[in-house]
Design an enzyme around this catalytic site. Structure first.
Site, PDB file in Angstrom:
ATOM      1  N   SER A 231       0.835  -1.215   0.000  1.00 46.08           N
ATOM      2  CA  SER A 231       0.000   0.000   0.000  1.00 46.08           C
ATOM      3  C   SER A 231       0.867   1.263   0.000  1.00 46.08           C
ATOM      4  O   SER A 231       0.485   2.289  -0.582  1.00 46.08           O
ATOM      5  CB  SER A 231      -0.976   0.008   1.180  1.00 46.08           C
ATOM      6  OG  SER A 231      -0.314   0.219   2.397  1.00 46.08           O
TER       7      SER A 231
ATOM      8  N   ARG B 181      22.852 -14.194   2.726  1.00 46.86           N
ATOM      9  CA  ARG B 181      22.091 -12.947   2.545  1.00 46.86           C
ATOM     10  C   ARG B 181      22.772 -12.017   1.560  1.00 46.86           C
ATOM     11  O   ARG B 181      22.115 -11.302   0.806  1.00 46.86           O
ATOM     12  CB  ARG B 181      21.911 -12.253   3.899  1.00 46.86           C
ATOM     13  CG  ARG B 181      20.946 -13.025   4.795  1.00 46.86           C
ATOM     14  CD  ARG B 181      21.129 -12.627   6.253  1.00 46.86           C
ATOM     15  NE  ARG B 181      20.832 -11.232   6.491  1.00 46.86           N
ATOM     16  CZ  ARG B 181      21.343 -10.520   7.504  1.00 46.86           C
ATOM     17  NH1 ARG B 181      22.202 -11.056   8.336  1.00 46.86           N
ATOM     18  NH2 ARG B 181      21.016  -9.258   7.656  1.00 46.86           N
TER      19      ARG B 181
ATOM     20  N   MET C 243      10.610  -6.884   4.336  1.00 44.87           N
ATOM     21  CA  MET C 243      10.810  -7.492   5.650  1.00 44.87           C
ATOM     22  C   MET C 243      12.096  -8.323   5.755  1.00 44.87           C
ATOM     23  O   MET C 243      12.103  -9.355   6.418  1.00 44.87           O
ATOM     24  CB  MET C 243       9.572  -8.325   6.014  1.00 44.87           C
ATOM     25  CG  MET C 243       8.333  -7.473   6.212  1.00 44.87           C
ATOM     26  SD  MET C 243       8.642  -6.095   7.358  1.00 44.87           S
ATOM     27  CE  MET C 243       6.993  -5.618   7.815  1.00 44.87           C
TER      28      MET C 243
ATOM     29  N   VAL D 194      16.242  -7.865   6.799  1.00 48.01           N
ATOM     30  CA  VAL D 194      17.284  -6.965   7.297  1.00 48.01           C
ATOM     31  C   VAL D 194      18.446  -7.014   6.305  1.00 48.01           C
ATOM     32  O   VAL D 194      18.866  -8.094   5.880  1.00 48.01           O
ATOM     33  CB  VAL D 194      17.743  -7.388   8.709  1.00 48.01           C
ATOM     34  CG1 VAL D 194      18.928  -6.538   9.159  1.00 48.01           C
ATOM     35  CG2 VAL D 194      16.584  -7.254   9.696  1.00 48.01           C
ATOM     36  N   LEU D 195      18.942  -5.829   5.921  1.00 45.47           N
ATOM     37  CA  LEU D 195      19.979  -5.767   4.893  1.00 45.47           C
ATOM     38  C   LEU D 195      21.375  -5.833   5.512  1.00 45.47           C
ATOM     39  O   LEU D 195      21.601  -5.326   6.610  1.00 45.47           O
ATOM     40  CB  LEU D 195      19.818  -4.474   4.094  1.00 45.47           C
ATOM     41  CG  LEU D 195      18.518  -4.433   3.278  1.00 45.47           C
ATOM     42  CD1 LEU D 195      18.201  -3.009   2.846  1.00 45.47           C
ATOM     43  CD2 LEU D 195      18.595  -5.363   2.069  1.00 45.47           C
TER      44      LEU D 195
ATOM     45  N   HIS E 194       8.916   3.363   8.596  1.00 46.21           N
ATOM     46  CA  HIS E 194       8.760   2.514   9.783  1.00 46.21           C
ATOM     47  C   HIS E 194       7.546   3.000  10.585  1.00 46.21           C
ATOM     48  O   HIS E 194       7.388   4.206  10.801  1.00 46.21           O
ATOM     49  CB  HIS E 194      10.036   2.587  10.632  1.00 46.21           C
ATOM     50  CG  HIS E 194       9.971   1.696  11.821  1.00 46.21           C
ATOM     51  ND1 HIS E 194      10.121   0.328  11.740  1.00 46.21           N
ATOM     52  CD2 HIS E 194       9.739   1.967  13.123  1.00 46.21           C
ATOM     53  CE1 HIS E 194       9.984  -0.198  12.944  1.00 46.21           C
ATOM     54  NE2 HIS E 194       9.756   0.772  13.802  1.00 46.21           N
TER      55      HIS E 194
ATOM     56  N   GLU F 269      23.461   0.609   9.031  1.00 44.69           N
ATOM     57  CA  GLU F 269      23.637  -0.807   9.401  1.00 44.69           C
ATOM     58  C   GLU F 269      22.800  -1.196  10.617  1.00 44.69           C
ATOM     59  O   GLU F 269      22.271  -2.292  10.681  1.00 44.69           O
ATOM     60  CB  GLU F 269      25.120  -1.107   9.624  1.00 44.69           C
ATOM     61  CG  GLU F 269      25.852  -1.106   8.293  1.00 44.69           C
ATOM     62  CD  GLU F 269      27.352  -1.248   8.429  1.00 44.69           C
ATOM     63  OE1 GLU F 269      27.805  -1.980   9.332  1.00 44.69           O
ATOM     64  OE2 GLU F 269      28.078  -0.635   7.627  1.00 44.69           O
TER      65      GLU F 269
ATOM     66  N   VAL G  64      19.536  -1.438  12.699  1.00 46.48           N
ATOM     67  CA  VAL G  64      18.151  -1.483  12.225  1.00 46.48           C
ATOM     68  C   VAL G  64      17.344  -0.270  12.716  1.00 46.48           C
ATOM     69  O   VAL G  64      17.375   0.060  13.905  1.00 46.48           O
ATOM     70  CB  VAL G  64      17.470  -2.803  12.689  1.00 46.48           C
ATOM     71  CG1 VAL G  64      15.988  -2.802  12.355  1.00 46.48           C
ATOM     72  CG2 VAL G  64      18.148  -4.000  12.032  1.00 46.48           C
TER      73      VAL G  64
ATOM     74  N   GLU H  50       1.355   7.189   6.891  1.00 45.61           N
ATOM     75  CA  GLU H  50       2.485   6.740   6.070  1.00 45.61           C
ATOM     76  C   GLU H  50       2.272   7.113   4.609  1.00 45.61           C
ATOM     77  O   GLU H  50       3.202   7.542   3.920  1.00 45.61           O
ATOM     78  CB  GLU H  50       2.646   5.213   6.173  1.00 45.61           C
ATOM     79  CG  GLU H  50       3.097   4.724   7.537  1.00 45.61           C
ATOM     80  CD  GLU H  50       3.275   3.206   7.579  1.00 45.61           C
ATOM     81  OE1 GLU H  50       3.778   2.624   6.599  1.00 45.61           O
ATOM     82  OE2 GLU H  50       2.889   2.598   8.589  1.00 45.61           O
TER      83      GLU H  50
HETATM   84  C1  GAR Z   1       3.875  -0.530   6.746  1.00 43.48           C
HETATM   85  O1  GAR Z   1       3.130  -0.216   7.904  1.00 43.48           O
HETATM   86  C2  GAR Z   1       5.348  -0.244   6.981  1.00 43.48           C
HETATM   87  O2  GAR Z   1       5.579   0.895   7.753  1.00 43.48           O
HETATM   88  C3  GAR Z   1       5.771  -1.481   7.718  1.00 43.48           C
HETATM   89  O3  GAR Z   1       5.106  -2.539   7.072  1.00 43.48           O
HETATM   90  C4  GAR Z   1       3.885  -2.045   6.516  1.00 43.48           C
HETATM   91  C5  GAR Z   1       3.863  -2.384   5.047  1.00 43.48           C
HETATM   92  O4  GAR Z   1       2.619  -2.121   4.468  1.00 43.48           O
HETATM   93  N1  GAR Z   1       7.186  -1.641   7.669  1.00 43.48           N
HETATM   94  C6  GAR Z   1       7.906  -2.163   8.647  1.00 43.48           C
HETATM   95  O5  GAR Z   1       7.421  -2.595   9.680  1.00 43.48           O
HETATM   96  C7  GAR Z   1       9.397  -2.213   8.378  1.00 43.48           C
HETATM   97  N2  GAR Z   1      10.104  -2.610   9.541  1.00 43.48           N
HETATM   98  P1  GAR Z   1       2.456  -2.017   2.890  1.00 43.48           P
HETATM   99  O6  GAR Z   1       3.082  -3.295   2.285  1.00 43.48           O
HETATM  100  O7  GAR Z   1       0.979  -1.983   2.657  1.00 43.48           O
HETATM  101  O8  GAR Z   1       3.150  -0.778   2.442  1.00 43.48           O
END
Ligand code: GAR
Length: 188
Positions: free
Chosen positions: A13, A63, A88, A90-91, A107, A140, A142, A172
């Site tokens: 989204s 990775r 999702m 971690v790089l 985030h 680096e 998180v 967001e």
């Molecule tokens: C969002 O809320 C984003 O902030 C979170 O995952 C969701 C993804 O939603 N990201 C994290 O938690 C990263 N650590 P979306 O796929 O609908 O954009």
């Protein structure tokens, strides 16, 4: 116009918000998912944007090899900026260093509060008066890089992790395009 790649793992989204935003600083040129057949890939294709799956499972525990394949696709597509949007994984230092200053994440908390997972439940448990979202450069450590922008809202007495997740997500979707456009306009 900067060429942006968006990395997703699912719903996408935020990717949709980045695609829909009316601005002239960036263009979404590539979407990469580490999970096959997610909604984010379909959203990209519906918008006419090339969408690739690079499944991390193919690389086992390596990775960096997974990231080298992503990096190669980014170079092939002449990408300027990489935006993580619900990505999702971690790089590793390899990738973070390769894209330093040009790698951003969104985030769902008011960083430095609540890096990592379950941010909405943690904000509720802490009795916080407010909650929100942060766009930041990726380093680096998180969820710890320079903050490019934040958006906040009050927590109401009857909020649950689910209602918070829903309202933060709406924040967001406004915040990410603004911050990305600002970054795109500021880098050479
Ligand atoms: C969002 O809320 C984003 O902030 C979170 O995952 C969701 C993804 O939603 N990201 C994290 O938690 C990263 N650590 P979306 O796929 O609908 O954009």
């Amino acid at each position: 116009m900067k060429r942006v790649a968006v990395l997703v793992s699912g719903r996408g989204s935020n990717l949709q918000a980045l695609l829909d935003a009316k601005q002239d600083a960036y263009k979404i040129a590539l979407v990469i998912s580490n999970v096959p057949e997610v909604e984010g890939l379909a959203r990209a294709r519906a918008a006419g944007v090339e969408a690739l799956t690079i499944d991390h499972k193919r690389f086992g525990k390596d990775r960096e090899l997974f990231e080298r394949e992503i990096d190669a696709a980014l170079r092939t597509h002449k990408i300027d900026i990489v935006a993580l949007a619900g990505f999702m994984r971690v790089l590793t230092p390899f990738f973070v260093r390769a894209w330093a200053g040009r790698l951003v994440n969104i985030h769902p908390s008011l960083l430095p509060k609540y890096p990592g997972m379950n941010t909405h439940a943690r904000a509720l448990e802490a009795g916080d008066a407010e909650h929100g979202a942060t766009v930041h450069l990726v380093v680096e450590e998180v969820d710890a890089g320079d903050i490019l922008g934040q958006s906040s809202m009050p927590i109401e007495p009857d909020d649950t992790p689910e209602t918070l997740a829903q309202r933060v997500l709406a924040l967001e979707h406004k915040l990410y395009p603004q911050c990305l456009a600002k970054l795109a306009a500021s880098i050479p």
